[in-house]
Design a protein around this motif. Structure first.
Motif, PDB file in Angstrom:
ATOM      1  N   ARG A   1      -8.956  17.733 -62.635  1.00 20.41           N
ATOM      2  CA  ARG A   1      -8.184  18.437 -61.761  1.00 20.41           C
ATOM      3  C   ARG A   1      -8.935  18.536 -60.551  1.00 20.41           C
ATOM      4  O   ARG A   1      -8.484  18.439 -59.445  1.00 20.41           O
ATOM      5  N   ASN A   2     -10.447  18.491 -60.529  1.00 23.64           N
ATOM      6  CA  ASN A   2     -11.052  18.748 -59.325  1.00 23.64           C
ATOM      7  C   ASN A   2     -11.393  17.415 -58.610  1.00 23.64           C
ATOM      8  O   ASN A   2     -11.771  17.627 -57.624  1.00 23.64           O
ATOM      9  N   HIS A   3     -11.293  16.293 -59.143  1.00 29.79           N
ATOM     10  CA  HIS A   3     -11.492  14.971 -58.503  1.00 29.79           C
ATOM     11  C   HIS A   3     -10.249  14.706 -57.533  1.00 29.79           C
ATOM     12  O   HIS A   3      -9.273  14.946 -57.830  1.00 29.79           O
ATOM     13  N   ASP A   4     -10.690  14.152 -56.638  1.00 25.81           N
ATOM     14  CA  ASP A   4      -9.516  13.805 -55.581  1.00 25.81           C
ATOM     15  C   ASP A   4      -9.243  11.914 -55.936  1.00 25.81           C
ATOM     16  O   ASP A   4     -10.155  11.159 -55.883  1.00 25.81           O
ATOM     17  N   TRP A   5      -8.208  11.892 -56.587  1.00 26.21           N
ATOM     18  CA  TRP A   5      -7.821  10.476 -56.977  1.00 26.21           C
ATOM     19  C   TRP A   5      -7.144   9.524 -56.121  1.00 26.21           C
ATOM     20  O   TRP A   5      -6.781   8.581 -56.538  1.00 26.21           O
ATOM     21  N   SER A   6      -6.926  10.322 -54.860  1.00 20.05           N
ATOM     22  CA  SER A   6      -6.135   9.577 -53.852  1.00 20.05           C
ATOM     23  C   SER A   6      -6.479   8.126 -53.306  1.00 20.05           C
ATOM     24  O   SER A   6      -6.062   7.435 -52.914  1.00 20.05           O
ATOM     25  N   ASP A   7      -7.985   7.914 -53.629  1.00 21.79           N
ATOM     26  CA  ASP A   7      -8.593   6.584 -52.993  1.00 21.79           C
ATOM     27  C   ASP A   7      -9.134   5.962 -54.379  1.00 21.79           C
ATOM     28  O   ASP A   7      -9.915   4.963 -54.188  1.00 21.79           O
ATOM     29  N   ALA A   8      -8.748   6.323 -55.684  1.00 26.97           N
ATOM     30  CA  ALA A   8      -9.435   5.697 -56.730  1.00 26.97           C
ATOM     31  C   ALA A   8      -9.516   4.190 -56.987  1.00 26.97           C
ATOM     32  O   ALA A   8     -10.675   3.688 -57.382  1.00 26.97           O
ATOM     33  N   PRO A   9      -8.498   3.496 -56.769  1.00 16.36           N
ATOM     34  CA  PRO A   9      -8.520   2.117 -56.641  1.00 16.36           C
ATOM     35  C   PRO A   9      -9.318   1.269 -55.713  1.00 16.36           C
ATOM     36  O   PRO A   9      -9.526   0.367 -55.861  1.00 16.36           O
TER      37      PRO A   9
ATOM     38  N   GLY B   1     -14.991  12.699 -44.777  1.00 12.07           N
ATOM     39  CA  GLY B   1     -14.120  12.525 -43.637  1.00 12.07           C
ATOM     40  C   GLY B   1     -12.818  11.707 -44.071  1.00 12.07           C
ATOM     41  O   GLY B   1     -12.238  11.199 -43.075  1.00 12.07           O
ATOM     42  N   GLY B   2     -12.651  11.682 -45.274  1.00  2.06           N
ATOM     43  CA  GLY B   2     -11.317  10.817 -45.491  1.00  2.06           C
ATOM     44  C   GLY B   2     -11.265   9.309 -44.937  1.00  2.06           C
ATOM     45  O   GLY B   2     -10.021   8.859 -44.599  1.00  2.06           O
ATOM     46  N   ARG B   3     -12.170   8.540 -45.051  1.00  4.37           N
ATOM     47  CA  ARG B   3     -12.264   7.284 -44.728  1.00  4.37           C
ATOM     48  C   ARG B   3     -11.635   6.242 -45.658  1.00  4.37           C
ATOM     49  O   ARG B   3     -11.724   6.539 -46.778  1.00  4.37           O
ATOM     50  N   GLY B   4     -11.112   5.256 -45.021  1.00  2.00           N
ATOM     51  CA  GLY B   4     -10.751   4.141 -45.955  1.00  2.00           C
ATOM     52  C   GLY B   4      -9.112   4.546 -46.410  1.00  2.00           C
ATOM     53  O   GLY B   4      -8.542   5.425 -46.071  1.00  2.00           O
ATOM     54  N   GLU B   5      -8.717   3.463 -47.266  1.00  2.00           N
ATOM     55  CA  GLU B   5      -7.285   3.464 -47.870  1.00  2.00           C
ATOM     56  C   GLU B   5      -7.150   4.684 -48.429  1.00  2.00           C
ATOM     57  O   GLU B   5      -7.965   5.358 -49.432  1.00  2.00           O
ATOM     58  N   GLN B   6      -5.812   5.136 -48.898  1.00  2.00           N
ATOM     59  CA  GLN B   6      -5.495   6.424 -49.552  1.00  2.00           C
ATOM     60  C   GLN B   6      -3.898   5.945 -50.393  1.00  2.00           C
ATOM     61  O   GLN B   6      -3.273   5.425 -49.606  1.00  2.00           O
ATOM     62  N   LEU B   7      -3.932   6.347 -51.406  1.00  2.00           N
ATOM     63  CA  LEU B   7      -2.772   6.285 -52.264  1.00  2.00           C
ATOM     64  C   LEU B   7      -1.569   7.334 -51.648  1.00  2.00           C
ATOM     65  O   LEU B   7      -1.999   8.339 -50.940  1.00  2.00           O
ATOM     66  N   THR B   8      -0.491   7.109 -52.066  1.00  2.00           N
ATOM     67  CA  THR B   8       0.545   8.162 -51.751  1.00  2.00           C
ATOM     68  C   THR B   8       0.576   9.144 -52.820  1.00  2.00           C
ATOM     69  O   THR B   8      -0.543   8.921 -53.849  1.00  2.00           O
ATOM     70  N   ALA B   9       1.069  10.356 -52.549  1.00  2.00           N
ATOM     71  CA  ALA B   9       0.879  11.459 -53.422  1.00  2.00           C
ATOM     72  C   ALA B   9       1.491  11.106 -54.825  1.00  2.00           C
ATOM     73  O   ALA B   9       1.124  11.659 -55.821  1.00  2.00           O
ATOM     74  N   THR B  10       2.507  10.118 -54.880  1.00  2.00           N
ATOM     75  CA  THR B  10       3.051   9.792 -56.130  1.00  2.00           C
ATOM     76  C   THR B  10       2.109   8.710 -56.884  1.00  2.00           C
ATOM     77  O   THR B  10       1.756   8.917 -58.162  1.00  2.00           O
ATOM     78  N   GLU B  11       1.500   7.875 -56.175  1.00  2.00           N
ATOM     79  CA  GLU B  11       0.456   6.992 -56.760  1.00  2.00           C
ATOM     80  C   GLU B  11      -0.670   7.825 -57.430  1.00  2.00           C
ATOM     81  O   GLU B  11      -1.385   7.368 -58.174  1.00  2.00           O
ATOM     82  N   THR B  12      -1.188   8.855 -56.455  1.00  2.00           N
ATOM     83  CA  THR B  12      -2.331   9.687 -56.976  1.00  2.00           C
ATOM     84  C   THR B  12      -1.980  10.501 -58.246  1.00  2.00           C
ATOM     85  O   THR B  12      -2.933  10.612 -59.220  1.00  2.00           O
TER      86      THR B  12
END
Length: 118
Positions: free
Chosen positions: A13-21, A35-46
């Motif tokens: 739950r604590n991990h930010d999965w939005s850039d996992a791949p 700083g939220g750099r780089g690619e990020q998944l959509t909420a659905t993909e996350t």
């Protein structure tokens, strides 16, 4: 829920999965810290990544703990377990390998300690 399951759920739950791949992250990664750099998944993909991590972990926990509840664990991981109408989503349980209500041995499609099916 067991102490071990609660610890796993808290970490998932604590991990930010939005850039996992797109990157290798430390435990408990949060994009706000870098700083939220780089690619990020959509909420659905996350949410899909989080759900898959939950299922993999649930397979091991369910095999080890006869009292394990995959719905309780999924909720603790931050996975939505309800349908739009508010009923339990059968897809949650469908994501783990069960036969006659028992969890398959982790890393196999077999169900007993020695590969037998129950």
């Amino acid at each position: 829920m067991s102490h071990i399951a609660r610890l796993h759920a808290a970490e998932i739950r604590n991990h930010d999965w939005s850039d996992a791949p797109f990157r290798i992250d430390r435990a408990g990664h949060d994009r706000a810290d870098d700083g939220g750099r780089g690619e990020q998944l959509t909420a659905t993909e996350t949410d899909r990544i989080r759900m898959n991590v939950m299922w993999v972990t649930a397979q091991v926990l369910g095999y080890q703990d006869p009292n394990f509840d995959v719905y309780e664990f999924a909720e603790a991981c931050g996975v939505d377990t309800r349908t739009r109408s508010g009923r339990l989503d059968g897809g949650i349980q469908a994501g783990v390998r069960l036969l006659d209500g028992r969890y398959a041995r982790p890393g196999t499609r077999e169900y007993g300690e020695y590969g037998e099916r129950y």
